[in-house]
Design a protein around this motif. Structure first.
Motif, PDB file in Angstrom:
ATOM      1  N   ARG A  21     -69.655  22.827  15.941  1.00 25.93           N
ATOM      2  CA  ARG A  21     -71.241  22.445  16.335  1.00 25.93           C
ATOM      3  C   ARG A  21     -71.147  21.118  15.660  1.00 25.93           C
ATOM      4  O   ARG A  21     -71.466  20.327  16.708  1.00 25.93           O
ATOM      5  CB  ARG A  21     -72.538  22.946  16.925  1.00 25.93           C
ATOM      6  N   GLU A  22     -70.844  20.794  14.883  1.00 33.98           N
ATOM      7  CA  GLU A  22     -70.703  19.467  14.108  1.00 33.98           C
ATOM      8  C   GLU A  22     -69.948  18.580  14.751  1.00 33.98           C
ATOM      9  O   GLU A  22     -70.166  18.308  14.530  1.00 33.98           O
ATOM     10  CB  GLU A  22     -70.704  19.551  13.085  1.00 33.98           C
ATOM     11  N   LEU A  59     -70.906  17.644  18.205  1.00 33.77           N
ATOM     12  CA  LEU A  59     -72.363  17.024  17.606  1.00 33.77           C
ATOM     13  C   LEU A  59     -71.606  15.334  18.150  1.00 33.77           C
ATOM     14  O   LEU A  59     -71.819  13.958  18.824  1.00 33.77           O
ATOM     15  CB  LEU A  59     -73.114  16.547  17.293  1.00 33.77           C
ATOM     16  N   ARG A  60     -70.597  14.955  16.761  1.00 33.30           N
ATOM     17  CA  ARG A  60     -70.119  14.108  16.900  1.00 33.30           C
ATOM     18  C   ARG A  60     -69.552  13.166  17.910  1.00 33.30           C
ATOM     19  O   ARG A  60     -69.624  11.872  17.825  1.00 33.30           O
ATOM     20  CB  ARG A  60     -69.119  13.863  15.217  1.00 33.30           C
ATOM     21  N   LYS A  61     -68.590  14.392  18.234  1.00 33.45           N
ATOM     22  CA  LYS A  61     -67.814  13.604  19.870  1.00 33.45           C
ATOM     23  C   LYS A  61     -69.180  13.334  20.638  1.00 33.45           C
ATOM     24  O   LYS A  61     -68.503  12.874  21.844  1.00 33.45           O
ATOM     25  CB  LYS A  61     -67.311  14.675  20.053  1.00 33.45           C
ATOM     26  N   ALA A  62     -70.296  14.019  21.452  1.00 31.35           N
ATOM     27  CA  ALA A  62     -71.184  13.551  22.164  1.00 31.35           C
ATOM     28  C   ALA A  62     -72.091  12.218  21.644  1.00 31.35           C
ATOM     29  O   ALA A  62     -72.578  11.522  22.583  1.00 31.35           O
ATOM     30  CB  ALA A  62     -72.152  14.581  22.002  1.00 31.35           C
ATOM     31  N   ILE A  63     -72.397  11.949  20.740  1.00 32.82           N
ATOM     32  CA  ILE A  63     -72.772  10.448  20.135  1.00 32.82           C
ATOM     33  C   ILE A  63     -71.492   9.126  19.891  1.00 32.82           C
ATOM     34  O   ILE A  63     -71.683   8.056  19.659  1.00 32.82           O
ATOM     35  CB  ILE A  63     -73.817  10.460  19.108  1.00 32.82           C
ATOM     36  N   GLY A  64     -70.324   9.679  20.637  1.00 29.01           N
ATOM     37  CA  GLY A  64     -69.409   8.780  20.465  1.00 29.01           C
ATOM     38  C   GLY A  64     -68.070   8.507  19.326  1.00 29.01           C
ATOM     39  O   GLY A  64     -67.235   7.483  19.524  1.00 29.01           O
ATOM     40  N   ALA A  65     -67.944   9.852  18.699  1.00 30.53           N
ATOM     41  CA  ALA A  65     -66.894   9.625  18.311  1.00 30.53           C
ATOM     42  C   ALA A  65     -64.968   9.955  18.300  1.00 30.53           C
ATOM     43  O   ALA A  65     -65.469  10.659  19.703  1.00 30.53           O
ATOM     44  CB  ALA A  65     -66.967  10.593  17.090  1.00 30.53           C
ATOM     45  N   ARG A  67     -61.322  10.595  19.762  1.00 30.06           N
ATOM     46  CA  ARG A  67     -60.230  11.949  18.694  1.00 30.06           C
ATOM     47  C   ARG A  67     -60.159  11.371  17.217  1.00 30.06           C
ATOM     48  O   ARG A  67     -60.089  12.089  16.429  1.00 30.06           O
ATOM     49  CB  ARG A  67     -59.214  12.293  20.080  1.00 30.06           C
ATOM     50  N   ILE A  95     -62.458  11.933  14.647  1.00 28.58           N
ATOM     51  CA  ILE A  95     -62.624  13.125  13.942  1.00 28.58           C
ATOM     52  C   ILE A  95     -61.074  13.810  13.950  1.00 28.58           C
ATOM     53  O   ILE A  95     -61.271  14.312  12.360  1.00 28.58           O
ATOM     54  CB  ILE A  95     -62.504  13.959  15.210  1.00 28.58           C
ATOM     55  N   PRO A 134     -66.211  19.028  23.941  1.00 28.31           N
ATOM     56  CA  PRO A 134     -66.724  18.509  23.113  1.00 28.31           C
ATOM     57  C   PRO A 134     -68.660  19.515  23.235  1.00 28.31           C
ATOM     58  O   PRO A 134     -69.633  19.634  22.703  1.00 28.31           O
ATOM     59  CB  PRO A 134     -67.923  17.071  23.329  1.00 28.31           C
ATOM     60  N   ILE A 135     -68.244  19.929  25.046  1.00 28.63           N
ATOM     61  CA  ILE A 135     -69.117  20.972  25.778  1.00 28.63           C
ATOM     62  C   ILE A 135     -69.068  22.226  25.264  1.00 28.63           C
ATOM     63  O   ILE A 135     -69.986  22.805  24.442  1.00 28.63           O
ATOM     64  CB  ILE A 135     -69.024  20.723  27.093  1.00 28.63           C
ATOM     65  N   LEU A 146     -70.274  22.177  21.606  1.00 26.66           N
ATOM     66  CA  LEU A 146     -72.001  22.120  21.070  1.00 26.66           C
ATOM     67  C   LEU A 146     -72.304  23.690  21.273  1.00 26.66           C
ATOM     68  O   LEU A 146     -73.861  23.567  20.619  1.00 26.66           O
ATOM     69  CB  LEU A 146     -72.314  21.031  22.248  1.00 26.66           C
ATOM     70  N   ARG A 147     -71.667  24.167  22.070  1.00 27.97           N
ATOM     71  CA  ARG A 147     -72.575  25.516  23.019  1.00 27.97           C
ATOM     72  C   ARG A 147     -72.003  26.788  21.808  1.00 27.97           C
ATOM     73  O   ARG A 147     -72.913  27.950  21.205  1.00 27.97           O
ATOM     74  CB  ARG A 147     -71.614  26.255  24.065  1.00 27.97           C
TER      75      ARG A 147
END
Lengths: 240, 407
Positions: free
Chosen positions: B313-314, B317-323, B325, B328, B400-401, B404-405
């Motif tokens: 999940r973390e 989230l990191r990917k969702a806010i712009g990280a 590949r 990470i 990321p989807i 997050l799920r």
């Protein structure tokens, strides 16, 4: 400003094709406060993923601030999210063992903004989201649900995005705290002219927006101006 | 992501689960420590053997008699038993170019008695040049001189171990005393300095007497057992070895070098043989240690994979806010490398400690060398990258989807 034209999303699972989104077209202008409403399975989450540049449409175009982002690579989409979008999730998704300030400045960490400027901008965002300053150095797992969602709102604001996307932001909160969060959105929309897209299945929540787009079975069934906008009275921030 | 932020994220991730990080690091610590300690011990053994071979003398050629042969030259007895070398041979070798000194020896073990004590040791009939050729020094009194060799004097110089055995440990009244070899009395005129045991033979347990005396009164013939030749220059060893071989072939009237009734050993050959044995030994130890390092590396990979799953999940989230590949994958790679680096650092320290303890308590001078430490560190960082790479790739390629799920 965002503009979706004939957006379709098809998931393939072996031979079976599922058309989750069918021919979606709409436009959101800067400074709008829009709710996308629909029951579960309506495709609103998929729509949010496309608007949020987390996913690409199978066909159709999605123009964000004059740039078609529907064909970008994963890493290019990551940069779009980093620079142009702010996310707020139902489950807050904060880093539990990091301080409030660190959580809020995380998007700026990936944008390689120097630490001093990060802290300044995170402070501005936290003030705008209405989290009292004495909480800023707390670890995020020491906060209440309402406070956590304020931190998440600040995190969504910190990169000064074109759009703030909130996915069921009140889903994990009690009614009163949920109202305070919705009031924060209204205030940000009015005072800072922020563009906000709120995704929800609750008509009550959707009624806090200026415009409601209803989605059902992957199609827009209604797109109307919300004449009966619910206005939340200005509670004091300390109530959270 | 800036380097300082990468380090910050990495540190907090490692520090969050101290017990698990610690146990994972332990695997690397054991691996690196055993590599460092075992190579140090291996190299220590190698150095000890080399120095004890060097201690015999420097740039040394050792000429020994060959095997005695029967009439038909078919039957061959033990090498070194033949009586083919004489003092004249040694004198002739001394005339060759590039030879610094030559020392002949007649050696045999005898029961030796003195003032009611006795011991069994090697009696070495030799000449004054022995001191130069074999790096022997005199601690008290003097060594055999030329005059004593000429006059067949009944004098003896004893090694410190022999002195301890006959007169008591550290005794100072050995000089002037008398000892008996084969019922013949010898006056002690000197004690040599301790050289230390070499493992194979104790160079301090010996009685030196003039070679002529040994030939006349003990062996009863004119032959010598060993001729030690000291070559002036290390680079002239091979040439000197050939010259000595040719000279003796000529003197003994032997046409075919394969039938030589003597053999000439080059000290560097002995060193090379010993070195190759100890190198193999060191490589063996290092590869066993390497296996434990590999196991430690797999431990790292296992922990990192668990980490990726736990923090799905973390990552989302990191990917969702712009990280991206690379952000990470760098973060997870940095975690693996930090773990192995910590393990490597502690492992080097522990290996050092083990080497030190071995030196202190097991009398093997273990040598921790800079290359072995550098190698261990390099390997630990390499293991971090190697075993961190796969989990990091897994993390960076998460959708990321989905992430997050993830519940």
């Amino acid at each position: 400003m965002i503009e979706l034209a004939n957006v379709e999303k098809i998931y393939k699972n072996g031979d079976a094709e599922t058309r989750v989104l069918k021919n979606i077209s709409f436009k959101v202008n800067d400074g709008d406060f829009v709710a996308i409403m629909g029951p579960s399975g309506s495709g609103k989450s998929t729509l949010m993923h496309i608007i949020g540049a987390l996913d690409r449409p199978t066909s159709g175009s999605y123009v964000l601030d004059g740039r078609d982002v529907s064909k970008l690579s994963d890493d290019e989409l990551a940069l779009v999210r980093r620079d142009r979008l702010g996310f707020i999730f139902q489950a807050f998704n904060l880093l539990p063992r990091a301080t409030v300030l660190r959580n809020v400045s995380l998007p700026l960490v990936y944008a390689e903004v120097p630490a001093e400027e990060r802290d300044r901008r995170a402070g501005d965002a936290l003030r705008a989201a209405g989290l009292p300053e004495d909480r800023w150095n707390h670890l995020s797992n020491q906060l209440s649900g309402g406070q956590m969602q304020r931190v998440a709102i600040a995190r969504a604001l910190v990169n000064n995005p074109a759009i703030i996307l909130a996915d069921e932001p009140t889903g994990n909160l009690d009614t009163k705290t949920g109202e305070l969060v919705l009031h924060t959105f209204q205030r940000l929309n009015q005072e800072q002219k922020r563009t906000i897209i709120l995704i929800t299945h609750e008509p009550y929540v959707a009624e806090h927006a200026d415009r409601i787009i209803s989605v059902r079975d992957g199609e827009i069934v209604e797109d109307k101006h919300n004449g009966n906008k619910r206005v939340v009275n200005d509670h004091s921030h300390a109530a959270i | 992501m800036l380097l300082s932020d990468l380090l910050h994220e990495t540190y907090s991730a490692v520090a969050v689960n101290k017990a698990r990080s610690g146990l994972t690091i332990l695997g690397i610590v054991i691996g690196i420590a055993s590599v460092v300690a075992l190579t140090a011990i291996g190299q220590g053994v190698q150095a000890t053997i080399q120095s004890s071979i060097q201690g015999i003398g420097s740039n040394l050629l050792i000429v020994t008699p060959g095997a005695p042969r029967g009439v038909g030259q078919e039957v061959s007895a033990g090498r070194g038993n033949a009586q083919t070398l004489k003092l004249d041979d040694a004198a002739a070798i001394g005339q060759l170019d590039g030879i610094k000194a030559v020392a002949s020896e007649v050696t045999r073990s005898y029961q030796i008695t003195a003032k009611g004590t006795n011991t069994n040791t090697r009696v070495d009939g030799t000449v004054p040049e022995y001191l130069t050729v074999r790096n022997v020094e005199v601690a008290e009194g003097s060594f055999i001189d030329e005059g004593q060799v000429t006059s067949l004097a009944k004098v003896a110089v004893i090694g410190p171990t022999t002195r301890d055995d006959l007169f008591g440990v550290g005794s100072t009244d050995a000089i002037g005393s008398v000892l008996r070899i084969n019922k013949i009395e010898f006056k002690i005129i000197g004690v040599t300095k301790a050289k230390g045991g070499s493992g194979f033979s104790n160079q301090d347990d010996v009685v030196f007497i003039p070679i002529t005396t040994a030939q006349r009164f003990l062996s009863g013939n004119v032959y010598v057992n060993t001729v030690s030749v000291s070559v002036a220059d290390a680079s002239g060893m091979t040439a000197a070895q050939q010259a000595v071989t040719q000279l003796l072939l000529d003197r003994h009237h032997i046409g075919d070098p394969l039938l030589a009734d003597f053999s000439v050993m080059n000290q560097s050959d002995i060193v090379a043989a010993a070195t190759s044995v100890t190198s193999t030994f060191t490589i063996l130890l290092a590869s066993i240690a390497g296996i434990s390092l590999l196991v430690g590396g797999i431990g790292i990979m296992n922990m990192m994979l668990t980490n990726v799953t736990e923090r799905t999940r973390e990552i989302g989230l990191r990917k969702a806010i712009g990280a991206e590949r690379k952000d990470i994958s760098r973060q997870f790679l940095a975690e693996a490398v930090m773990l192995t680096f910590l393990g490597g650092g502690i492992g080097v320290a522990l290996g050092w400690l083990i080497a030190w303890a071995t030196t202190k308590f097991a009398s093997i001078a273990a040598q921790v060398t800079l290359p072995s430490v550098a190698l261990a560190f390099g390997v630990s960082a390499g293991i971090g990258i190697l075993f961190g790479w796969y989990p990091a790739r897994q993390a960076s390629s998460l959708n990321p989807i989905e992430a997050l799920r993830y519940e």
